[in-house]
Scaffold this active site. Structure first.
Site, PDB file in Angstrom:
ATOM      1  N   GLY A 295       0.836  -1.211   0.000  1.00 47.40           N
ATOM      2  CA  GLY A 295       0.000   0.000   0.000  1.00 47.40           C
ATOM      3  C   GLY A 295       0.855   1.239   0.000  1.00 47.40           C
ATOM      4  O   GLY A 295       2.059   1.169  -0.279  1.00 47.40           O
ATOM      5  N   ASN A 296       0.259   2.366   0.290  1.00 42.87           N
ATOM      6  CA  ASN A 296       1.046   3.595   0.426  1.00 42.87           C
ATOM      7  C   ASN A 296       0.381   4.513   1.446  1.00 42.87           C
ATOM      8  O   ASN A 296      -0.670   4.192   1.977  1.00 42.87           O
ATOM      9  CB  ASN A 296       1.235   4.278  -0.938  1.00 42.87           C
ATOM     10  CG  ASN A 296      -0.089   4.668  -1.565  1.00 42.87           C
ATOM     11  OD1 ASN A 296      -0.813   5.496  -1.039  1.00 42.87           O
ATOM     12  ND2 ASN A 296      -0.425   4.026  -2.689  1.00 42.87           N
ATOM     13  N   TYR A 297       1.004   5.658   1.715  1.00 46.88           N
ATOM     14  CA  TYR A 297       0.560   6.518   2.814  1.00 46.88           C
ATOM     15  C   TYR A 297      -0.594   7.464   2.462  1.00 46.88           C
ATOM     16  O   TYR A 297      -0.959   8.305   3.270  1.00 46.88           O
ATOM     17  CB  TYR A 297       1.733   7.368   3.305  1.00 46.88           C
ATOM     18  CG  TYR A 297       2.806   6.566   3.988  1.00 46.88           C
ATOM     19  CD1 TYR A 297       2.528   5.869   5.152  1.00 46.88           C
ATOM     20  CD2 TYR A 297       4.106   6.521   3.478  1.00 46.88           C
ATOM     21  CE1 TYR A 297       3.513   5.140   5.791  1.00 46.88           C
ATOM     22  CE2 TYR A 297       5.094   5.788   4.111  1.00 46.88           C
ATOM     23  CZ  TYR A 297       4.792   5.101   5.266  1.00 46.88           C
ATOM     24  OH  TYR A 297       5.758   4.383   5.901  1.00 46.88           O
TER      25      TYR A 297
ATOM     26  N   ALA B  97      -3.671   7.654  -5.187  1.00 44.57           N
ATOM     27  CA  ALA B  97      -2.278   7.186  -5.279  1.00 44.57           C
ATOM     28  C   ALA B  97      -2.348   5.693  -5.568  1.00 44.57           C
ATOM     29  O   ALA B  97      -2.424   4.862  -4.657  1.00 44.57           O
ATOM     30  CB  ALA B  97      -1.559   7.447  -3.967  1.00 44.57           C
TER      31      ALA B  97
END
Ligand code: C5P
Length: 402
Positions: A208-210, A276
């Site tokens: 995943g990402n932030y 994102a």
């Protein structure tokens, strides 16, 4: 623009209340119907008789009419109005609005308001720049209130600085601009992607990402508050959308997001790709939890995810407006221009991780908008809701021509 519009004019107790009479006259002259709501302190600065004569309506101030006991319904006012303007808004009124302290008719009307609210602050320069006032103003902006920034100049205290209520003509201009955008956006279909995507490795782990989804949600809320018909396709986020009428489709992976976007995009007038999206996903998803025992390490084979922006961009119809985001760490402008071209976008919103005010999970952002023709418009650091307003205002020229 103001002809036939219903406007609630909220007046609180500052010296600038005398200018509210002129503001009221301008609004009436432009064809608006105006209902004045005044705070008890406001009446110390300007009389209800003047305001009733100018507006042609009895002024509302108390919850009950003293002689008959008749209840003044702030709820009805909220349903009647197309716009509420609070001018002048004192530090106290701004603080009460930001914190829901409903101890007078103006604040109860604000809390029941279904319409857009616009606030023109007026106070001494030290009160304006006090962290408490600034905090409350930020809260109002986040809640979607339009702030007509005070002007700098001579103040009633004899001091000089920022805090003067903006001139009535400027407040009328802001109201006209609001209705113009509203008219342009009313019924326009807007698709927004937001948040991260999660790409499963096994039933308990993912890549995943932030991304928090805050920027995409702020854009959705701002579009919705301006009358657009908004659909948000969101990856896994922990925040709520505050616009009641926004359609929200929750997805997990890039593939799912792409599938859902393809169902909606062809019909959209504006597509904003703020998600994102993970560029890669594991080639295979393990059916059971991958165990640590029995191996010293592991290699994960990744395959490329669909580029949603490029996929949708390739099918863009004439008249559609596509906006992408580029979060860069270096060669920002060049990279943004490349993406704009490769994905067939009309605008790209560039932000840099080198800016302390920009990036994931923050409440602020600092953007430069780059158009397909190469023009670049740089904005200062602002709350994400304010950034959303800037993005829409920039697109507005495009929208009105379509
Ligand atoms: O290429 P990059 O990921 O930096 O491009 C960012 C823009 O492209 C954003 O608007 C993002 O939402 C979109 N994007 C996408 N699908 C991907 C990757 C990025 O829609 N797989």
């Amino acid at each position: 623009m103001l002809k036939g519009k219903h406007i609630v004019l909220g007046i609180s107790g500052g010296i600038a209340a005398y200018k509210a009479a002129y503001l009221l006259r301008l609004l009436i002259r432009k064809g608006a119907e105006v209902q004045v709501v005044i705070t008890p302190n406001g009446k110390e600065f300007i009389t209800p008789a003047t305001l009733a004569a100018l507006s042609g309506k009895p002024v509302v101030s108390e919850f009950f009419a003293a002689n008959t006991g008749e209840w003044h319904s702030h709820v009805d006012l909220g349903l009647w109005a197309d716009l509420m303007i609070v001018a002048p808004a004192t530090a106290s009124t701004i603080g009460k609005m930001a914190n829901g302290i409903a101890d007078n008719m103006l604040i109860t009307t604000y809390l029941s308001a279904k319409e857009q609210v616009m606030v023109a602050p007026a106070m001494d320069l030290d009160m304006w720049r006090h962290p408490s006032t600034q905090r409350n103003v930020e809260t109002l902006k986040r809640d979607g209130v339009i702030i007509v920034e005070p002007a700098s100049g001579e103040l009633a205290s004899g001091l000089s600085g920022k805090g003067r209520m903006e001139e009535p003509e400027k407040i009328v201009e802001a109201a006209e601009k609001y209705f113009a955008t509203q008219e342009t956006l009313c019924g326009k279909k807007v698709l927004i992607t937001a948040g991260p995507t999660y790409e499963n490795i096994d039933p308990v782990r993912f890549i995943g990402n932030y991304s928090s989804g805050k920027m995409g949600f702020a854009i959705a809320e701002e579009f919705a508050s301006r009358g657009a018909d908004v659909t948000v396709i969101a990856g896994p986020v922990n925040i709520c959308l505050s616009g009641e009428d926004i359609r929200r489709i929750d997805v997990t992976s890039a593939k799912e997001m792409c599938r859902e976007c393809e169902k909606v995009a062809a019909d959209a007038d504006v597509v904003v790709l703020a998600a994102a999206v993970a560029d890669y996903a594991p080639a295979e998803v393990a059916e059971t939890k991958i165990k640590r025992e029995g191996s010293d390490g592991m290699t994960l084979k990744l395959v490329k995810n669909p580029d949603i922006a490029a996929t949708l961009g390739a099918a863009k119809r004439p008249g559609q407006i596509f906006v992408g985001f580029a979060l860069e760490t270096d060669h920002e402008y060049e990279n943004a221009c490349k993406k704009l071209k490769n994905k067939n976008l009309d605008w790209i919103v560039l932000n840099s991780l080198r800016d302390p005010e920009a990036g994931f999970m923050k409440d602020t952002n600092k953007i430069t908008m780059v158009s397909a023709s190469g023009e670049a418009l740089a904005f200062g650091a602002k709350s994400k809701r304010q950034v959303a307003a800037d993005i829409i205002d920039t697109l507005f020229g495009e929208l009105s021509g379509k």
